[in-house]
Design a protein around this motif. Structure first.
Motif, PDB file in Angstrom:
ATOM      1  N   THR A  62      -3.237   3.292   4.971  1.00 54.48           N
ATOM      2  CA  THR A  62      -1.745   3.688   4.824  1.00 54.48           C
ATOM      3  C   THR A  62      -1.016   2.819   5.965  1.00 54.48           C
ATOM      4  OG1 THR A  62      -2.340   5.883   4.140  1.00 54.48           O
ATOM      5  CG2 THR A  62       0.043   5.495   4.847  1.00 54.48           C
ATOM      6  N   ILE A  63      -1.414   2.671   7.108  1.00 50.18           N
ATOM      7  CA  ILE A  63      -0.716   1.979   8.048  1.00 50.18           C
ATOM      8  C   ILE A  63      -0.888   0.519   7.781  1.00 50.18           C
ATOM      9  CG2 ILE A  63      -0.647   1.230  10.460  1.00 50.18           C
ATOM     10  CD1 ILE A  63      -1.746   3.986  11.358  1.00 50.18           C
ATOM     11  N   LEU A  64      -2.066   0.119   7.305  1.00 48.45           N
ATOM     12  CA  LEU A  64      -2.309  -1.374   7.092  1.00 48.45           C
ATOM     13  C   LEU A  64      -1.304  -1.833   5.851  1.00 48.45           C
ATOM     14  CD1 LEU A  64      -3.781  -4.184   7.463  1.00 48.45           C
ATOM     15  CD2 LEU A  64      -5.445  -3.108   5.676  1.00 48.45           C
ATOM     16  N   PHE A  65      -0.966  -1.154   4.835  1.00 46.18           N
ATOM     17  CA  PHE A  65      -0.204  -1.409   3.617  1.00 46.18           C
ATOM     18  C   PHE A  65       1.229  -1.397   3.956  1.00 46.18           C
ATOM     19  CE2 PHE A  65      -4.257  -1.623   1.533  1.00 46.18           C
ATOM     20  CZ  PHE A  65      -4.143  -2.034   0.243  1.00 46.18           C
ATOM     21  N   ILE A  66       1.572  -0.861   5.017  1.00 47.79           N
ATOM     22  CA  ILE A  66       3.049  -1.086   5.416  1.00 47.79           C
ATOM     23  C   ILE A  66       3.457  -2.656   5.552  1.00 47.79           C
ATOM     24  CG2 ILE A  66       4.925  -0.841   7.247  1.00 47.79           C
ATOM     25  CD1 ILE A  66       3.389   1.800   8.087  1.00 47.79           C
ATOM     26  N   PHE A  67       2.163  -3.390   5.882  1.00 47.60           N
ATOM     27  CA  PHE A  67       2.517  -4.751   6.189  1.00 47.60           C
ATOM     28  C   PHE A  67       1.818  -5.751   5.168  1.00 47.60           C
ATOM     29  CE2 PHE A  67       2.171  -2.338  10.277  1.00 47.60           C
ATOM     30  CZ  PHE A  67       3.319  -2.406  10.626  1.00 47.60           C
ATOM     31  N   TYR A  68       0.948  -5.091   4.507  1.00 51.14           N
ATOM     32  CA  TYR A  68       0.014  -6.038   3.557  1.00 51.14           C
ATOM     33  C   TYR A  68       0.146  -5.680   2.102  1.00 51.14           C
ATOM     34  CZ  TYR A  68      -4.403  -7.262   1.261  1.00 51.14           C
ATOM     35  OH  TYR A  68      -5.243  -7.824   0.388  1.00 51.14           O
ATOM     36  N   SER A  69       0.101  -6.476   1.159  1.00 47.65           N
ATOM     37  CA  SER A  69       0.327  -6.121  -0.145  1.00 47.65           C
ATOM     38  C   SER A  69      -1.184  -6.644  -0.762  1.00 47.65           C
ATOM     39  CB  SER A  69       1.242  -6.728  -1.026  1.00 47.65           C
ATOM     40  OG  SER A  69       2.542  -6.027  -0.629  1.00 47.65           O
ATOM     41  N   SER A  70      -1.773  -5.854  -1.763  1.00 48.45           N
ATOM     42  CA  SER A  70      -3.115  -6.482  -2.180  1.00 48.45           C
ATOM     43  C   SER A  70      -2.707  -7.048  -3.472  1.00 48.45           C
ATOM     44  CB  SER A  70      -3.904  -5.236  -2.336  1.00 48.45           C
ATOM     45  OG  SER A  70      -5.197  -5.615  -3.135  1.00 48.45           O
ATOM     46  N   LYS A  71      -3.855  -7.699  -4.014  1.00 48.47           N
ATOM     47  CA  LYS A  71      -3.632  -8.356  -5.304  1.00 48.47           C
ATOM     48  C   LYS A  71      -4.001  -7.449  -6.359  1.00 48.47           C
ATOM     49  CE  LYS A  71      -4.591 -13.302  -4.163  1.00 48.47           C
ATOM     50  NZ  LYS A  71      -5.244 -14.450  -3.960  1.00 48.47           N
ATOM     51  N   ASN A  72      -4.808  -6.468  -5.883  1.00 40.79           N
ATOM     52  CA  ASN A  72      -5.026  -5.176  -6.629  1.00 40.79           C
ATOM     53  C   ASN A  72      -4.092  -4.337  -6.924  1.00 40.79           C
ATOM     54  OD1 ASN A  72      -6.155  -2.630  -7.585  1.00 40.79           O
ATOM     55  ND2 ASN A  72      -7.994  -3.763  -7.423  1.00 40.79           N
ATOM     56  N   GLU A  73      -3.453  -4.041  -8.023  1.00 41.54           N
ATOM     57  CA  GLU A  73      -2.275  -3.164  -8.374  1.00 41.54           C
ATOM     58  C   GLU A  73      -2.725  -1.841  -7.844  1.00 41.54           C
ATOM     59  OE1 GLU A  73       0.950  -3.778  -8.799  1.00 41.54           O
ATOM     60  OE2 GLU A  73       0.171  -5.918  -8.284  1.00 41.54           O
ATOM     61  N   PHE A  74      -3.755  -1.306  -8.323  1.00 41.31           N
ATOM     62  CA  PHE A  74      -4.339   0.059  -7.972  1.00 41.31           C
ATOM     63  C   PHE A  74      -4.165   0.509  -6.398  1.00 41.31           C
ATOM     64  CE2 PHE A  74      -7.865   3.104  -7.193  1.00 41.31           C
ATOM     65  CZ  PHE A  74      -7.174   4.143  -7.721  1.00 41.31           C
ATOM     66  N   ALA A  75      -4.798  -0.325  -5.747  1.00 43.24           N
ATOM     67  CA  ALA A  75      -5.066  -0.424  -4.287  1.00 43.24           C
ATOM     68  C   ALA A  75      -3.534  -0.098  -3.804  1.00 43.24           C
ATOM     69  CB  ALA A  75      -5.659  -1.641  -3.744  1.00 43.24           C
ATOM     70  N   ASN A  76      -2.521  -1.135  -4.394  1.00 40.70           N
ATOM     71  CA  ASN A  76      -1.142  -0.994  -3.801  1.00 40.70           C
ATOM     72  C   ASN A  76      -0.548   0.330  -4.273  1.00 40.70           C
ATOM     73  OD1 ASN A  76      -1.040  -3.716  -2.765  1.00 40.70           O
ATOM     74  ND2 ASN A  76      -0.425  -4.342  -4.757  1.00 40.70           N
ATOM     75  N   SER A  77      -0.574   0.886  -5.514  1.00 41.28           N
ATOM     76  CA  SER A  77      -0.279   2.051  -6.100  1.00 41.28           C
ATOM     77  C   SER A  77      -0.716   3.252  -5.340  1.00 41.28           C
ATOM     78  CB  SER A  77      -0.796   2.401  -7.521  1.00 41.28           C
ATOM     79  OG  SER A  77      -1.967   2.547  -7.722  1.00 41.28           O
ATOM     80  N   VAL A  78      -1.990   3.302  -4.733  1.00 40.29           N
ATOM     81  CA  VAL A  78      -2.639   4.242  -4.162  1.00 40.29           C
ATOM     82  C   VAL A  78      -2.010   4.400  -2.389  1.00 40.29           C
ATOM     83  CG1 VAL A  78      -4.691   5.107  -2.827  1.00 40.29           C
ATOM     84  CG2 VAL A  78      -4.471   4.418  -5.393  1.00 40.29           C
ATOM     85  N   PHE A  79      -2.075   3.143  -1.936  1.00 42.27           N
ATOM     86  CA  PHE A  79      -1.714   3.247  -0.428  1.00 42.27           C
ATOM     87  C   PHE A  79      -0.501   2.784   0.119  1.00 42.27           C
ATOM     88  CE2 PHE A  79      -6.551   2.267  -0.454  1.00 42.27           C
ATOM     89  CZ  PHE A  79      -7.007   3.473   0.246  1.00 42.27           C
ATOM     90  N   LYS A  80       0.386   2.024  -0.905  1.00 43.88           N
ATOM     91  CA  LYS A  80       1.756   1.965  -0.534  1.00 43.88           C
ATOM     92  C   LYS A  80       2.644   3.177  -0.854  1.00 43.88           C
ATOM     93  CE  LYS A  80       2.572  -2.752  -0.589  1.00 43.88           C
ATOM     94  NZ  LYS A  80       2.787  -3.153   0.666  1.00 43.88           N
ATOM     95  N   ALA A  81       3.462   3.896   0.173  1.00 46.32           N
ATOM     96  CA  ALA A  81       3.903   5.021   0.000  1.00 46.32           C
ATOM     97  C   ALA A  81       5.511   4.812   0.285  1.00 46.32           C
ATOM     98  CB  ALA A  81       3.226   6.146   0.781  1.00 46.32           C
TER      99      ALA A  81
END
Length: 451
Positions: A62-81
């Motif tokens: 959750t903290i990592l995805f504040i600064f990072y976006s994955s190429k995997n859309e599912f990962a983005n939908s799960v961890f970005k908030a």
């Protein structure tokens, strides 16, 4: 023939798994509750170790995805908030690890969190999160038996004409409602919002469906029933939730709702679903069920279920931990809930509860606005079965809790704001009272529960 067998047998097995209690070692409970008991009795330490790993993943990602976006859309939908959900996830994950590992136990401030009546009630041996981790995993894996192999379409279309007359909404909305009952209220809201944007519902219909049918589903209800000691009468517990919800939906559908006129979403053409000419309702519902059973591929359904488990573990359970723990701290160490609910103490004593029980019921009646499980936590130690049943059912029929469904309603395109959601909570609370008084007294008279 294969599709017919999938529809009949898998749907029947789903009903048995979720709704029919059976006896093991002298305990009559539904299958999920027996599985929870087995895991907690035989592999608790290993399972808590698994939840700790999950929590670390959620916290770091959750903290990592504040600064990072994955190429995997599912990962983005799960961890970005959103900012609020991000804070709640991080706080909830940290508090869970803090309680499990007894962090800062030698510091005074930590006592409020590590207290057995606050954080200790939420995590660890016998904690709410332990039960929910198991319940959601098992429940969501098995849920497609009810949602993907035709029973939703069969019952939904078959009851469609009745729904139109009773609730002033299209028959197709029955599927949204059933998806909420057997799945999760948030799923129901998301489906309704999507269908509104596609032209299946107008604004008024979408409001009625989203605020009347989208209750929390069987998997969560079974955890609440287990916590309150009603696993042996789960069909009665959940049946009472369904009955009150249906009555409130009937009332809501006949209210003026001036802010929510019968207009469709901007730029869409109304999409009205009708029974094809030359077919009876039963024929069309049966054909639709068989088609759905044929379309459902078990592998794909299983992957979807696993993704839903990930979403729940990442986006839901840490929020329950955060809101639940902090609310319990407020309840345990401050008079906040007691102050705002003080008038309800007189109400509950007036309808027959002892003053001791009424004092516990009052704050439990309003705590659900923060999180749906809080009422069950507050009332769980009450000596009165009737009070636990009353509050347990009320927590579901209130529908709105800001840690999840309330936030999703506000974010939807239907047009609700925070005050609208607050009014929904207050309306459903007040209207549930007389219905639950009647139901609780009938069950007490029949000897099903005791005062």
């Amino acid at each position: 023939m294969i599709n017919k067998l999938k529809f009949v047998f898998l749907s029947i097995f789903g009903f048995i798994f979720f709704l029919i209690p059976f006896n093991i070692n002298g305990e009559s409970k539904i299958a999920i509750s027996h599985i929870v008991n087995f895991v907690t009795a035989n592999m608790l330490d290993s399972f808590i170790g698994f939840t700790v790993i999950c929590t670390w993943v959620v916290l770091i990602a959750t903290i990592l995805f504040i600064f990072y976006s994955s190429k995997n859309e599912f990962a983005n939908s799960v961890f970005k908030a959103s900012p609020l959900n991000l804070v709640l996830r991080v706080v909830g994950s940290f508090l869970y690890l803090m309680v499990i590992n007894n962090w800062f136990q030698n510091y005074g401030f930590a006592g409020m969190i590590l207290d057995g009546d606050t954080g200790g009630l939420m995590a660890g041996d016998g904690g709410l999160l332990t039960i929910l981790y198991i319940t959601f995993f098992v429940g969501i894996i098995a849920l497609p038996l009810l949602t993907h192999f035709g029973i939703v379409e069969f019952v939904g279309i078959l009851l469609g004409p009745i729904v139109i007359k009773l609730f002033k909404v299209p028959g197709y909305s029955t599927i949204d409602a059933i998806a909420s009952f057997v799945g999760d209220g948030t799923i129901g809201i998301v489906v309704t919002d999507t269908q509104y944007q596609r032209g299946y519902y107008n604004k008024r219909e979408a409001y009625i469906i989203a605020t009347s049918f989208s209750i929390v589903g069987i998997a969560f209800a079974s955890a609440v029933a287990e916590e309150l000691g009603f696993a042996h009468i789960f069909p009665i517990f959940y049946g009472s939730i369904a009955l009150v919800t249906i009555i409130l939906a009937f009332i809501t559908s006949r209210m003026p709702l001036k802010k929510f006129p019968p207009t469709y979403y901007k730029g869409v053409t109304p999409n009205i679903i009708e029974i094809p000419k030359g077919k009876t309702v039963f024929e069309y519902s049966y054909e639709s069920a068989i088609k759905q059973a044929g379309d459902a591929k078990i592998g794909k359904v299983l992957i979807e279920a696993l993704k839903n488990i990930v979403n729940i573990y990442v986006g839901f359970l840490p929020i329950i931990m955060a809101v639940g723990t902090l609310s319990l701290v407020v309840a345990e160490y401050t008079p906040f809930f007691s102050i705002i609910s003080a008038p309800l103490v007189y109400f509950y004593t007036w309808i027959g509860y002892s003053s001791e029980v009424a004092t516990v019921m009052a704050p439990a009646s309003v705590a659900g606005f923060a999180d749906m499980y809080l009422p069950a936590l507050f009332i769980g130690t009450s000596v009165s079965e009737a009070s636990r049943f009353f509050i347990g059912v009320l927590a579901f029929t209130q529908l709105v809790f800001m840690s999840e469904t309330g936030m999703i309603l506000v974010k939807s395109k239907i047009g609700l704001n925070f005050w609208d959601v607050t009014k929904v909570f207050l309306f459903r609370t007040v209207m549930s009272f007389p219905l639950l008084i009647v139901i609780t007294n009938i069950l007490a008279t029949l000897g099903v529960i005791s005062f």
